[in-house]
Design a protein around this motif. Structure first.
Motif, PDB file in Angstrom:
ATOM      1  N   SER A 263       6.912  -9.136  -1.281  1.00 29.76           N
ATOM      2  CA  SER A 263       6.067  -7.989  -0.960  1.00 29.76           C
ATOM      3  C   SER A 263       4.623  -8.272  -1.352  1.00 29.76           C
ATOM      4  O   SER A 263       4.357  -8.715  -2.453  1.00 29.76           O
ATOM      5  CB  SER A 263       6.537  -6.761  -1.728  1.00 29.76           C
ATOM      6  OG  SER A 263       7.595  -6.170  -1.040  1.00 29.76           O
ATOM      7  N   THR A 264       3.724  -8.045  -0.411  1.00 27.81           N
ATOM      8  CA  THR A 264       2.305  -8.199  -0.724  1.00 27.81           C
ATOM      9  C   THR A 264       1.590  -6.938  -0.282  1.00 27.81           C
ATOM     10  O   THR A 264       1.982  -6.311   0.695  1.00 27.81           O
ATOM     11  CB  THR A 264       1.674  -9.384   0.039  1.00 27.81           C
ATOM     12  OG1 THR A 264       2.245  -9.426   1.338  1.00 27.81           O
ATOM     13  CG2 THR A 264       1.878 -10.688  -0.658  1.00 27.81           C
ATOM     14  N   ASP A 265       0.540  -6.573  -0.977  1.00 23.99           N
ATOM     15  CA  ASP A 265      -0.216  -5.395  -0.590  1.00 23.99           C
ATOM     16  C   ASP A 265      -1.159  -5.731   0.545  1.00 23.99           C
ATOM     17  O   ASP A 265      -1.454  -4.912   1.393  1.00 23.99           O
ATOM     18  CB  ASP A 265      -1.040  -4.882  -1.778  1.00 23.99           C
ATOM     19  CG  ASP A 265      -0.124  -4.227  -2.797  1.00 23.99           C
ATOM     20  OD1 ASP A 265       0.987  -3.830  -2.404  1.00 23.99           O
ATOM     21  OD2 ASP A 265      -0.520  -4.131  -3.973  1.00 23.99           O
ATOM     22  N   ARG A 266      -1.648  -6.950   0.536  1.00 27.26           N
ATOM     23  CA  ARG A 266      -2.663  -7.309   1.489  1.00 27.26           C
ATOM     24  C   ARG A 266      -2.419  -8.711   2.015  1.00 27.26           C
ATOM     25  O   ARG A 266      -2.019  -9.600   1.266  1.00 27.26           O
ATOM     26  CB  ARG A 266      -4.018  -7.293   0.776  1.00 27.26           C
ATOM     27  CG  ARG A 266      -5.075  -6.562   1.541  1.00 27.26           C
ATOM     28  CD  ARG A 266      -6.403  -6.655   0.846  1.00 27.26           C
ATOM     29  NE  ARG A 266      -7.406  -6.969   1.840  1.00 27.26           N
ATOM     30  CZ  ARG A 266      -7.809  -6.115   2.762  1.00 27.26           C
ATOM     31  NH1 ARG A 266      -7.333  -4.913   2.802  1.00 27.26           N
ATOM     32  NH2 ARG A 266      -8.712  -6.462   3.651  1.00 27.26           N
TER      33      ARG A 266
ATOM     34  N   ASN B 190      -4.869  -5.649   8.196  1.00 30.49           N
ATOM     35  CA  ASN B 190      -5.678  -5.290   7.029  1.00 30.49           C
ATOM     36  C   ASN B 190      -6.651  -4.170   7.369  1.00 30.49           C
ATOM     37  O   ASN B 190      -6.830  -3.229   6.593  1.00 30.49           O
ATOM     38  CB  ASN B 190      -6.449  -6.511   6.524  1.00 30.49           C
ATOM     39  CG  ASN B 190      -5.585  -7.427   5.659  1.00 30.49           C
ATOM     40  OD1 ASN B 190      -4.501  -7.027   5.222  1.00 30.49           O
ATOM     41  ND2 ASN B 190      -6.042  -8.627   5.427  1.00 30.49           N
ATOM     42  N   MET B 193      -4.891  -0.834   7.542  1.00 33.55           N
ATOM     43  CA  MET B 193      -4.507  -0.331   6.220  1.00 33.55           C
ATOM     44  C   MET B 193      -5.732   0.167   5.451  1.00 33.55           C
ATOM     45  O   MET B 193      -5.672   1.182   4.746  1.00 33.55           O
ATOM     46  CB  MET B 193      -3.749  -1.402   5.442  1.00 33.55           C
ATOM     47  CG  MET B 193      -2.364  -1.651   6.036  1.00 33.55           C
ATOM     48  SD  MET B 193      -1.479  -3.017   5.296  1.00 33.55           S
ATOM     49  CE  MET B 193      -0.676  -2.206   3.920  1.00 33.55           C
ATOM     50  N   ASP B 194      -6.863  -0.537   5.591  1.00 36.30           N
ATOM     51  CA  ASP B 194      -8.102  -0.081   4.940  1.00 36.30           C
ATOM     52  C   ASP B 194      -8.523   1.274   5.494  1.00 36.30           C
ATOM     53  O   ASP B 194      -8.910   2.175   4.750  1.00 36.30           O
ATOM     54  CB  ASP B 194      -9.237  -1.088   5.162  1.00 36.30           C
ATOM     55  CG  ASP B 194      -9.000  -2.382   4.402  1.00 36.30           C
ATOM     56  OD1 ASP B 194      -8.138  -2.381   3.495  1.00 36.30           O
ATOM     57  OD2 ASP B 194      -9.656  -3.388   4.720  1.00 36.30           O
ATOM     58  N   SER B 197      -6.543   4.217   4.116  1.00 29.19           N
ATOM     59  CA  SER B 197      -6.891   4.743   2.794  1.00 29.19           C
ATOM     60  C   SER B 197      -8.294   5.346   2.784  1.00 29.19           C
ATOM     61  O   SER B 197      -8.532   6.340   2.102  1.00 29.19           O
ATOM     62  CB  SER B 197      -6.722   3.670   1.716  1.00 29.19           C
ATOM     63  OG  SER B 197      -7.475   2.545   2.030  1.00 29.19           O
ATOM     64  N   HIS B 215       5.659  -4.503   6.088  1.00 29.62           N
ATOM     65  CA  HIS B 215       4.384  -4.638   5.399  1.00 29.62           C
ATOM     66  C   HIS B 215       3.585  -3.346   5.432  1.00 29.62           C
ATOM     67  O   HIS B 215       2.972  -2.957   4.453  1.00 29.62           O
ATOM     68  CB  HIS B 215       3.595  -5.770   6.057  1.00 29.62           C
ATOM     69  CG  HIS B 215       2.263  -6.021   5.440  1.00 29.62           C
ATOM     70  ND1 HIS B 215       2.137  -6.578   4.190  1.00 29.62           N
ATOM     71  CD2 HIS B 215       1.018  -5.771   5.879  1.00 29.62           C
ATOM     72  CE1 HIS B 215       0.861  -6.668   3.900  1.00 29.62           C
ATOM     73  NE2 HIS B 215       0.157  -6.189   4.904  1.00 29.62           N
ATOM     74  N   ASP B 218       5.669   3.150   5.121  1.00 26.79           N
ATOM     75  CA  ASP B 218       6.281   3.800   3.959  1.00 26.79           C
ATOM     76  C   ASP B 218       7.731   4.160   4.273  1.00 26.79           C
ATOM     77  O   ASP B 218       8.593   4.113   3.411  1.00 26.79           O
ATOM     78  CB  ASP B 218       5.522   5.077   3.602  1.00 26.79           C
ATOM     79  CG  ASP B 218       4.062   4.783   3.309  1.00 26.79           C
ATOM     80  OD1 ASP B 218       3.809   4.000   2.380  1.00 26.79           O
ATOM     81  OD2 ASP B 218       3.178   5.304   4.023  1.00 26.79           O
ATOM     82  N   ASP B 235      11.591   0.495   1.324  1.00 21.63           N
ATOM     83  CA  ASP B 235      12.279  -0.345   0.344  1.00 21.63           C
ATOM     84  C   ASP B 235      13.786  -0.112   0.376  1.00 21.63           C
ATOM     85  O   ASP B 235      14.576  -1.047   0.271  1.00 21.63           O
ATOM     86  CB  ASP B 235      11.736  -0.076  -1.064  1.00 21.63           C
ATOM     87  CG  ASP B 235      10.295  -0.538  -1.169  1.00 21.63           C
ATOM     88  OD1 ASP B 235       9.907  -1.433  -0.385  1.00 21.63           O
ATOM     89  OD2 ASP B 235       9.555   0.004  -2.009  1.00 21.63           O
TER      90      ASP B 235
END
Lengths: 327, 325
Positions: A263-266, B190, B193-194, B197, B215, B218, B235
């Motif tokens: 698992s990676t956040d970015r 990326n 996702m940026d 938030s 990735h 949720d 998860d």
């Protein structure tokens, strides 16, 4: 181990409207008998051009500028087209990426498989049909379906037909150009396991072109990573996936894919874009995007650093600074 | 938990075909909480894109209900729908065909602002376009270029800027990265996702790529032939998949890691059956290794086997026990 295929210093160009696209720039690779070599890279890296050069199927505006290609010790580039036609389908075959467009829509599936057999085998019609039934069975299609047309088959089934055509004469060398990219994952899993089984049974060697590093792990013994028409790193699958030394492009490629097991956040993508093949950067082709670029990288093209089975084309590794860049 | 931003109740979309009704979306119940991402996964033809479109009413749902911020979308009149749509946008799959090749980057991004009459003076629209270009990472100099001059990644950034132009709260991302190379795909993921938030966006992310969905999401909803077979927090779904289809799907993904090299793949036999006039019962039954006679005949109810984890399989309890053993 005996080498089935050797490609030495291959340069390929396409010419359109006076503009020269340098698609392949000094590729060296070999394939041992029984092995699967993965050729990995992004769009425009020169993977398909390399494959088409090996098959000598480049489109009219494509030209092999220099280099050597040997299949079982025989120099194929100097062969006349007529002898090349005897080799294709018999000794070497290719599976194309898109099963939707690589079949002839107005011929039955059986006819398209029979064509290869008739061309290369001195069989009577009955034995031709026998072989068609047999090979359809091997790829998991009921022989009764041979009278159907491609549009009556699903994508996965069409790709099975394409594989049947390629393997009808049990070739020694199979080049598979992204054979499962157009398919769903569950169908991909079916096709990959079938290809592995057939490859083993027929003792075929394979060059597998893909951009999916997961497919590489599942299928390949060795891997070559291509960038801007060059092989920037090659080695055993273990060297690439477990080794610690890597070309910065390989590192970037691995950083770009979300991994199911970690698992990676970015993600850590590579900045910038693939260079324009009509206007390649000087020195190392990757230097404008490389986070570790040094002054020397702009001037000189690196040569290969080698350690046993693993080679890397990068100035970060000693002894790689010899080759002078030339146009 | 607060009320979900988007919610569907028994949502259905059938298409009429010469052979009968094609059940593209067949009774989907789902919800997306504010500020979260729901990933919708499934193979081609499972109805995941149609679900996204039906929620935005880009296709008219056959029956069922879509609630956006508590308000029914299905019954809205044309004018009211137009107003509500500003709050929900879509990013399309193919950056090559989803934008007009005859408009410049500036015009493309200004288009939704003009159509909705958000800003009126040319100067303020232009300022907003430059602002959006900055947000999505397009250089100012590209303002007057045409899409064909740009690569896929930059084109998809135009798609993102257009979706953001009206300050939406909810965005349906329909396979936004599948046409892109991996290094470019990572840049766009990326970015999305940026943006989520920074602008507290809510996403529904439709894709066939399970690594991407894990990735970014949720919660995940797995679809098979128009129906939801399993739904759970990300998860939980990856740790305890219960439905045989989910399990097969997860095991079919090749993982780029040597440790998984010799892990046997659970290969599901056969192919997806026809979505036209399907028989009642579990649609996966004909390919399922655990199939029982009871699997066909009556529709399978959805069961909550642990908080937030829903499965539609009559064998859920048994399969769950086996997993524990």
């Amino acid at each position: 181990m005996t080498k089935l295929l050797t490609v030495r210093d291959l340069y390929v160009q396409y010419e359109t409207d006076g503009l020269v696209t340098r698609a392949v720039n000094g590729v060296n690779l070999y394939l041992n008998k029984g092995e699967t070599l993965g050729l990995v890279g992004e769009t425009g890296a020169g993977k398909t051009t390399t494959a088409l050069s090996i098959m000598r199927l480049l489109p009219g505006n494509g030209k092999i500028v220099s280099g050597e290609i040997e299949v079982e010790g025989q120099d194929t580039l100097s062969l006349p087209e007529a002898s090349m036609r005897l080799l294709r389908g018999e000794k070497m075959s290719m599976i194309f990426q898109d099963p939707m467009t690589s079949l002839n829509p107005i011929l039955t599936v059986g006819d398209q498989i029979a064509e290869v057999v008739r061309l290369h085998r001195d069989f009577g019609e009955q034995r031709v049909q026998q072989r068609v039934d047999e090979i359809l069975g091997l790829v998991g299609i009921q022989p009764q379906r041979k009278t159907e047309y491609p549009h009556q088959f699903s994508g996965g089934m069409k790709q099975r037909v394409v594989i049947a055509i390629a393997l009808a004469c049990e070739p020694e060398l199979l080049i598979a150009d992204e054979p499962t990219t157009a398919l769903d994952v569950t169908i991909q899993a079916q096709i990959l396991s079938m290809m592995n089984r057939l490859k083993r049974d027929m003792q075929t060697s394979m060059v597998l072109i893909t951009h999916d590093l997961g497919v590489v792990v599942r299928m390949c013994d060795r891997v070559a990573i291509m960038y801007a028409g060059e092989i920037v790193e090659s080695g055993l699958t273990e060297d690439l996936f477990a080794g610690s030394a890597h070309h910065p492009y390989t590192t970037g490629l691995f950083g770009s894919i979300p991994n199911l097991s970690v698992s990676t956040d970015r993600l850590n993508p590579i900045d910038g874009l693939m260079p324009d093949p009509t206007d390649l950067p000087t020195g190392c082709r990757f230097h404008p995007r490389c986070p570790q670029a040094m002054e020397v990288c702009q001037r000189l093209a690196p040569s290969d650093w080698a350690s046993n089975t693993h080679t890397i084309k990068c100035h970060l590794f000693p002894g790689a600074e010899k080759r002078e860049w030339s146009a | 938990m607060s009320a979900p931003l988007v919610r569907t109740k028994n949502l259905k979309k059938y298409f009429r075909t010469p052979q009968g009704f094609l059940h593209a979306v067949d009774g989907i119940n789902m919800q997306v909480q504010r500020g979260r991402t729901l990933g919708v996964v499934g193979e081609s033809g499972c109805g995941k894109s149609t679900l996204g479109r039906a929620i935005l009413r880009l296709v008219e749902p056959t029956s069922g209900e879509v609630l956006f911020d508590g308000k029914s979308i299905v019954s809205l009149g044309k004018e009211e729908l137009r107003k509500e749509r500003r709050r929900m946008q879509m990013i399309f799959q193919d950056p090559y065909s989803s934008i007009n090749p005859r408009m410049t980057v500036g015009e493309l991004i200004a288009d939704p602002i003009g159509v909705n009459g958000i800003l009126n003076s040319r100067r303020s629209i232009e300022a907003r376009v430059f602002e959006l270009m900055k947000i999505v990472g397009l250089a100012d100099r590209l303002f007057n270029t045409y899409p064909h001059e740009l690569d896929g990644g930059r084109r998809q950034r135009i798609g993102v800027a257009r979706a953001l132009a009206l300050n939406p709260e909810f965005i349906v991302c329909d396979e936004p990265v599948s046409a892109l190379d991996v290094s470019i795909q990572a840049q766009i993921l990326n970015l999305l996702m940026d943006l989520q938030s920074d602008l507290s966006l809510t996403y529904m992310f439709v894709t066939h790529n399970l690594s991407v969905v894990k990735h970014i999401s949720d919660d995940i909803l797995v679809m098979y032939l128009g129906q939801c077979v399993e739904q759970a927090p990300t998860d939980e779904l990856f740790a305890n998949p219960v439905h045989p289809y989910t399990k097969a799907l997860l095991s079919a993904i090749p993982i780029p890691d040597l440790r998984y090299r010799d892990t046997p793949t659970e290969i599901i036999k056969g192919e997806v059956t026809s979505p036209i006039n399907p028989r009642p019962g579990c649609r996966f039954a004909s390919r399922c290794v655990h199939a029982q006679p009871e699997c066909v005949g009556a529709d399978i109810p959805q069961e909550e086997i642990s908080p937030g984890h829903f499965v539609s399989c009559i064998l859920a309890e048994t399969l769950l026990d086996q997993a524990v053993d």
